[in-house]
Design an enzyme around this catalytic site. Structure first.
Site, PDB file in Angstrom:
ATOM      1  N   CYS A 198       0.828  -1.002  -0.067  1.00 52.79           N
ATOM      2  CA  CYS A 198       0.275  -0.002  -0.283  1.00 52.79           C
ATOM      3  C   CYS A 198       0.908   0.707   0.046  1.00 52.79           C
ATOM      4  CB  CYS A 198      -0.725  -0.028   1.139  1.00 52.79           C
ATOM      5  SG  CYS A 198      -2.394   1.837   1.554  1.00 52.79           S
ATOM      6  N   CYS A 199       1.752   1.263   0.958  1.00 54.11           N
ATOM      7  CA  CYS A 199       3.232   2.680   0.759  1.00 54.11           C
ATOM      8  C   CYS A 199       3.520   2.847  -0.253  1.00 54.11           C
ATOM      9  CB  CYS A 199       3.940   2.230   2.100  1.00 54.11           C
ATOM     10  SG  CYS A 199       2.597   1.687   3.190  1.00 54.11           S
ATOM     11  N   CYS A 211      -0.704   8.255   7.272  1.00 48.85           N
ATOM     12  CA  CYS A 211      -2.234   7.825   6.581  1.00 48.85           C
ATOM     13  C   CYS A 211      -3.067   8.046   7.983  1.00 48.85           C
ATOM     14  CB  CYS A 211      -2.269   7.198   5.635  1.00 48.85           C
ATOM     15  SG  CYS A 211      -1.236   6.966   3.985  1.00 48.85           S
ATOM     16  N   CYS A 250      -3.161   4.342   9.570  1.00 49.15           N
ATOM     17  CA  CYS A 250      -1.938   3.345  10.017  1.00 49.15           C
ATOM     18  C   CYS A 250      -1.343   4.665  11.381  1.00 49.15           C
ATOM     19  CB  CYS A 250      -1.508   3.370   8.392  1.00 49.15           C
ATOM     20  SG  CYS A 250      -2.093   2.109   7.548  1.00 49.15           S
ATOM     21  N   CYS A 281       7.384   3.927   5.699  1.00 44.29           N
ATOM     22  CA  CYS A 281       6.896   3.881   4.411  1.00 44.29           C
ATOM     23  C   CYS A 281       7.268   3.410   3.261  1.00 44.29           C
ATOM     24  CB  CYS A 281       5.691   5.100   4.597  1.00 44.29           C
ATOM     25  SG  CYS A 281       6.947   6.850   3.751  1.00 44.29           S
TER      26      CYS A 281
END
Length: 245
Positions: free
Chosen positions: A121-122, A210, A213, A235
């Protein structure tokens, strides 16, 4: 594109890096502007250090472009802060967007990717957009500090050189002009100069990324509260370049 070393044949990165250990933030930023102009740009996630850098640059009349990574998953307070900072500094902050919206990513991966694979995702929402940006500039200016509580950050140099593209022999400089500042000095400067900051800091958040997280810090260190439940501290935007050369 990121620069070719031959384009800056007279630049001794290691000598400048050593010199910057004892020079002021103002002098370091002036050298960077005089050497690279707007090919040097400030990346910010609106953490304290980056705000101090932008404030110094604006006071000195150094028109570094400023950019940020907009993952589509930032806190409402963060989006509001961007507007406040643009008004305060009198500049436009460029947003770097991922290739997919959050909804498109969820459709592709069948759910909340940050819950199952936060590294991927990062990479999609931060690292890839940043790579595209860095391929077009010579110097990436960051707010990294050595005392932020991770192994990666503890080794931060004020000026670092990285190979960006082996095939084209392109390189990029990473300038971390506040590497030797303390958290206390950062926040003293912000408060003394009335710089807008994220109100989440006043609610127990030590670092803000985010919303899925980032939690109120439950442990020690400035990175506490990020990616709880995962063996993850970064990240990826400060690790994908590899080793400083």
């Amino acid at each position: 594109m990121a620069f070719l070393l031959e384009d800056h044949a007279g630049l001794d990165v290691h000598a400048e890096a050593a010199r910057f250990e004892t020079t002021s933030l103002e002098e370091t930023l002036k050298w960077t502007w005089d050497t690279f102009g707007n090919r040097a740009q400030i990346g910010t996630s609106y953490q304290g250090s980056g705000l101090v850098i932008i404030h110094h640059a604006r006071k000195l009349g150094l028109d570094f472009p400023v950019f940020t990574l907009d993952t589509g998953l930032l806190f409402p307070e963060t989006y509001e802060l961007k507007e406040r900072l643009q008004n305060f500094f009198g500049l436009k902050i460029e947003s770097l967007d991922p290739a997919q919206t959050v909804a498109e990513q969820q459709e592709t991966y069948g759910g909340n990717l940050w819950e199952s694979n936060p590294d991927t995702c990062c990479t999609m929402r931060k690292v890839l957009p940043l790579q595209q940006k860095l391929s077009k500039i010579d110097v990436w200016i960051t707010g990294l500090r050595r005392n932020q509580g991770t192994d990666v950050r503890s080794k931060t140099g004020i000026l670092e050189l990285y190979e960006f593209d082996k095939l084209r022999a392109n390189h990029i400089l990473k300038l971390n002009p506040m590497a030797n500042w303390s958290r206390e000095a950062v926040w003293e400067y912000i408060k003394a100069n009335g710089i807008p900051y994220n109100p989440l800091h006043d609610r127990g958040y030590r670092t803000i990324g985010c919303w899925p997280c980032t939690k109120v810090a439950g442990g020690e260190g400035e990175r506490a509260g990020r990616w709880e439940g995962f063996d993850k501290q970064e990240c990826g935007i400060h690790t994908f370049l590899g080793s400083n050369i």
